[in-house]
Design an enzyme around this catalytic site. Sequence first.
Site, short mmCIF file in Angstrom:
data_model
loop_
_atom_site.label_atom_id
_atom_site.label_comp_id
_atom_site.label_asym_id
_atom_site.label_seq_id
_atom_site.Cartn_x
_atom_site.Cartn_y
_atom_site.Cartn_z
N CYS A 1 0.84 -1.20 0.00
CA CYS A 1 0.00 0.00 0.00
C CYS A 1 0.87 1.23 0.00
CB CYS A 1 -0.92 0.01 1.21
SG CYS A 1 -1.90 1.51 1.38
N GLY A 2 0.65 2.10 -0.98
CA GLY A 2 1.47 3.30 -1.07
C GLY A 2 0.83 4.53 -0.49
#
Length: 287
Positions: A112-113
Amino acid sequence: MSRVTVRRPIMRIREAAHTHRIDSLAAEEPLEIRVGGVPLTITMRTPGDDFDLAAGFLVSEGAVGSAGDIAAIRYCAGATREGLNTYNVLDVRLAPGVPPPEPRNFYTTSSCGVCGKASLEAVRSVARWNVRDDPLELSPATVAALPDRLRSAQRVFDRTGGLHAAGLFTADGEPLCVREDVGRHNAVDKLLGWALRDGRLPLRSTVLMVSGRASFELVQKAVMGGVPALAAVSAPSSLAAELAAEEGLTLIGFLRGESMNVYAGEKRLNVTPGTGNGSSGAVVPTG
């Protein structure tokens, strides 16, 4: 420093037989990024190109746009109680007059960025460059060759089978830089950091090729780096396609063999006139 792989004993089962052997795994370790000594975020990453990762993360956050915005990057000595350097804590010193970004609320996982962002509006950072007017033109044949070119540059993947890859290519399909990481967003940040530190931003007339799906955060990072086209071997999300259309980015998904789906910015693809089938325009996913 070489910690990109870790060797671990395993039992391997093939049909009715089993053997014990040593296997190589992709390393995953936390990296704490500080700005001016203040903790900004923690991301789970594959060690290597950490300075590029930190610089690229700041590009993605809209905090920096040129190499001159960063005065120095260093590993923090004495990161443990014993005073040892773990090489898992980085401090970035910004140039005078460059305001630091807001700290993230939580750590960022390798999948997850945008974790820790307070809202979708906060994610839609104001880009420094307009990709809509980029003159990039692509041939479908050039785009179709990108997955194989990216795969051929994945050295660590050959040993572990457990890393994502991101590559920057010219309009002719020539590789400029390829990075690997357990996290898709980290691999892209490493590319953006390389480009920043090498004085290449904005990345006009280039294509960003990623080994997985095209998520919202990857489209966002492409826009923040001035990249006009993003191609992925898997599907984009609805929000990724929406952002690409809004920003004028060419978004290509399901890139496998000579087939691909163009979700936004099709004007950059040089397709032969008259090859359409006259259907209603519905696209059947090729995945």
